[in-house]
Design a protein around this motif. Structure first.
Motif, PDB file in Angstrom:
ATOM      1  N   SER A  28       8.574  68.299  14.512  1.00 11.41           N
ATOM      2  CA  SER A  28       7.380  68.772  14.656  1.00 11.41           C
ATOM      3  C   SER A  28       6.172  67.776  14.043  1.00 11.41           C
ATOM      4  O   SER A  28       6.384  67.323  12.851  1.00 11.41           O
ATOM      5  CB  SER A  28       7.015  70.309  14.023  1.00 11.41           C
ATOM      6  OG  SER A  28       5.791  70.572  13.968  1.00 11.41           O
ATOM      7  N   ILE A  49       5.784  63.856   0.385  1.00 13.61           N
ATOM      8  CA  ILE A  49       6.708  64.055   1.028  1.00 13.61           C
ATOM      9  C   ILE A  49       7.902  65.050   0.414  1.00 13.61           C
ATOM     10  O   ILE A  49       7.990  64.713  -0.900  1.00 13.61           O
ATOM     11  CB  ILE A  49       7.528  62.590   1.247  1.00 13.61           C
ATOM     12  CG1 ILE A  49       6.480  61.918   2.133  1.00 13.61           C
ATOM     13  CG2 ILE A  49       8.714  62.537   1.853  1.00 13.61           C
ATOM     14  CD1 ILE A  49       6.187  61.934   3.262  1.00 13.61           C
ATOM     15  N   GLN A  50       8.656  65.915   1.066  1.00 12.47           N
ATOM     16  CA  GLN A  50       9.632  66.685   0.534  1.00 12.47           C
ATOM     17  C   GLN A  50      10.924  66.377   1.420  1.00 12.47           C
ATOM     18  O   GLN A  50      10.836  66.271   2.363  1.00 12.47           O
ATOM     19  CB  GLN A  50       9.461  68.149   0.440  1.00 12.47           C
ATOM     20  CG  GLN A  50       8.229  68.538  -0.238  1.00 12.47           C
ATOM     21  CD  GLN A  50       8.389  69.791  -1.206  1.00 12.47           C
ATOM     22  OE1 GLN A  50       9.240  70.473  -0.747  1.00 12.47           O
ATOM     23  NE2 GLN A  50       7.994  69.829  -2.316  1.00 12.47           N
ATOM     24  N   ALA A  68      16.369  67.864   5.570  1.00 16.77           N
ATOM     25  CA  ALA A  68      15.093  68.335   5.981  1.00 16.77           C
ATOM     26  C   ALA A  68      13.996  67.469   5.275  1.00 16.77           C
ATOM     27  O   ALA A  68      13.910  67.267   4.130  1.00 16.77           O
ATOM     28  CB  ALA A  68      14.991  69.909   5.506  1.00 16.77           C
ATOM     29  N   GLU A  70       9.732  67.041   5.231  1.00 17.63           N
ATOM     30  CA  GLU A  70       8.447  67.562   5.296  1.00 17.63           C
ATOM     31  C   GLU A  70       7.411  66.393   4.910  1.00 17.63           C
ATOM     32  O   GLU A  70       7.513  66.038   3.480  1.00 17.63           O
ATOM     33  CB  GLU A  70       8.092  68.895   4.565  1.00 17.63           C
ATOM     34  CG  GLU A  70       9.019  70.039   5.386  1.00 17.63           C
ATOM     35  CD  GLU A  70       8.893  71.218   4.806  1.00 17.63           C
ATOM     36  OE1 GLU A  70       7.766  71.556   4.067  1.00 17.63           O
ATOM     37  OE2 GLU A  70       9.486  72.181   4.985  1.00 17.63           O
ATOM     38  N   LYS A  72       2.859  65.424   4.651  1.00 21.70           N
ATOM     39  CA  LYS A  72       1.494  65.802   4.938  1.00 21.70           C
ATOM     40  C   LYS A  72       0.682  64.780   4.316  1.00 21.70           C
ATOM     41  O   LYS A  72       0.898  64.446   3.494  1.00 21.70           O
ATOM     42  CB  LYS A  72       1.344  67.222   4.252  1.00 21.70           C
ATOM     43  CG  LYS A  72      -0.049  67.802   4.749  1.00 21.70           C
ATOM     44  CD  LYS A  72      -0.446  69.224   3.903  1.00 21.70           C
ATOM     45  CE  LYS A  72       0.241  70.180   4.930  1.00 21.70           C
ATOM     46  NZ  LYS A  72      -0.149  71.638   4.493  1.00 21.70           N
ATOM     47  N   ALA A  82       0.654  66.505   9.829  1.00 22.24           N
ATOM     48  CA  ALA A  82       1.813  67.203   9.145  1.00 22.24           C
ATOM     49  C   ALA A  82       3.079  66.981   9.840  1.00 22.24           C
ATOM     50  O   ALA A  82       3.027  67.193  11.438  1.00 22.24           O
ATOM     51  CB  ALA A  82       1.521  68.815   8.942  1.00 22.24           C
ATOM     52  N   LEU A  83       4.143  66.808   9.291  1.00 24.73           N
ATOM     53  CA  LEU A  83       5.578  66.344   9.930  1.00 24.73           C
ATOM     54  C   LEU A  83       6.562  67.182   9.184  1.00 24.73           C
ATOM     55  O   LEU A  83       6.704  67.355   8.142  1.00 24.73           O
ATOM     56  CB  LEU A  83       5.539  64.819   9.862  1.00 24.73           C
ATOM     57  CG  LEU A  83       7.144  64.318  10.255  1.00 24.73           C
ATOM     58  CD1 LEU A  83       6.668  63.478  11.560  1.00 24.73           C
ATOM     59  CD2 LEU A  83       7.709  63.705   9.264  1.00 24.73           C
ATOM     60  N   GLU A  84       7.179  67.852  10.180  1.00 24.03           N
ATOM     61  CA  GLU A  84       8.589  68.405   9.892  1.00 24.03           C
ATOM     62  C   GLU A  84       9.612  67.856  10.479  1.00 24.03           C
ATOM     63  O   GLU A  84       9.389  67.747  12.004  1.00 24.03           O
ATOM     64  CB  GLU A  84       8.578  69.654   9.829  1.00 24.03           C
ATOM     65  CG  GLU A  84       7.490  70.390   8.897  1.00 24.03           C
ATOM     66  CD  GLU A  84       7.287  71.753   9.214  1.00 24.03           C
ATOM     67  OE1 GLU A  84       8.391  72.676   9.915  1.00 24.03           O
ATOM     68  OE2 GLU A  84       6.563  72.633   8.708  1.00 24.03           O
TER      69      GLU A  84
END
Length: 161
Positions: A28, A49-50, A68, A70, A72, A82-84
Motif C-alpha cells: 500500500s 520506518i518500522q 512487514a 511500514e 511514513k 505512507a507505505l506498508e
C-alpha cells in the motif's frame, strides 16, 4: 549402513536453506495530499520506518517468513506519504538443530528477503512522485535479540507475584 552410521551422517550434514518462492503479500502506498505534497519542500521530511519479522511453519521443513515494513513521511504535521509492505518467502530449512531453528528462521531468512523488499520500497516511493526511499541495512541479529528480550519481559510481567 547401520543405524548409528546413518544417524551420525545425518548429524554431520550441513544446514541447508532453500528459497522456494518469494512474493508481495500486501503493498500500500498512500499519497493523501498530492499534488501539493509533491512540490519542493523547504526542509527534509521526518521519515519513520518500522520493520518486523514473522514466521509460520507450513509443515515439516517449510516456513513462510514475512517482512512487514511500514514507512511514513511527515512535513509540518501533514502526511507526505505512507507505505506498508508485507513481503514474504517460503523457505525449506534442513539439517538445522531444533534449538537453533528459531533464530535461523528469524535472522537468516529475512536477511535474504530484505534486498528485494528494499527495492520495492524504493520503487514505490519513486513511482509516488518522491525521491526513492533507500532503506538502511537492517541488523536482523539485533532485531531478533530485541524481540526476544521484549517477549521475556512480557512473560515476566504476566506472571503472578
Amino acid at each position: 549402513m547401520t543405524d548409528t552410521t546413518a544417524a551420525s551422517a545425518e548429524a554431520a550434514a550441513p544446514p541447508q536453506l532453500g528459497i522456494l518462492t518469494q512474493y508481495i503479500k500486501d503493498l500500500s502506498f498512500e499519497n493523501p495530499n498530492a499534488p501539493a505534497s509533491l512540490s519542493q519542500q523547504g526542509k527534509q521530511p521526518d521519515i519513520t520506518i518500522q520493520i518486523n519479522v514473522g514466521a509460520t511453519n507450513l509443515g515439516g521443513t517449510d516456513f513462510e517468513v514475512m517482512l512487514a515494513i511500514e514507512g511514513k513521511a511527515m512535513a509540518e504535521d501533514k502526511v507526505l506519504f505512507a507505505l506498508e509492505l508485507a513481503y514474504a518467502g517460503v523457505f525449506r530449512i534442513e539439517n538445522v538443530p531444533q534449538d537453533s531453528l528459531h533464530p535461523f528462521v528469524m535472522i537468516e531468512c529475512p536477511r535474504l528477503l530484505f534486498p528485494f523488499a528494499r527495492e520495492i520500497v524504493a520503487s514505490a516511493t519513486r513511482n509516488g512522485g518522491f525521491p526513492p526511499l533507500m532503506l538502511d541495512p537492517v541488523d536482523f541479529v539485533g532485531l531478533y535479540r530485541q524481540n526476544m528480550a521484549r517477549q521475556a519481559e512480557q512473560q515476566q510481567q504476566s506472571k503472578p507475584n
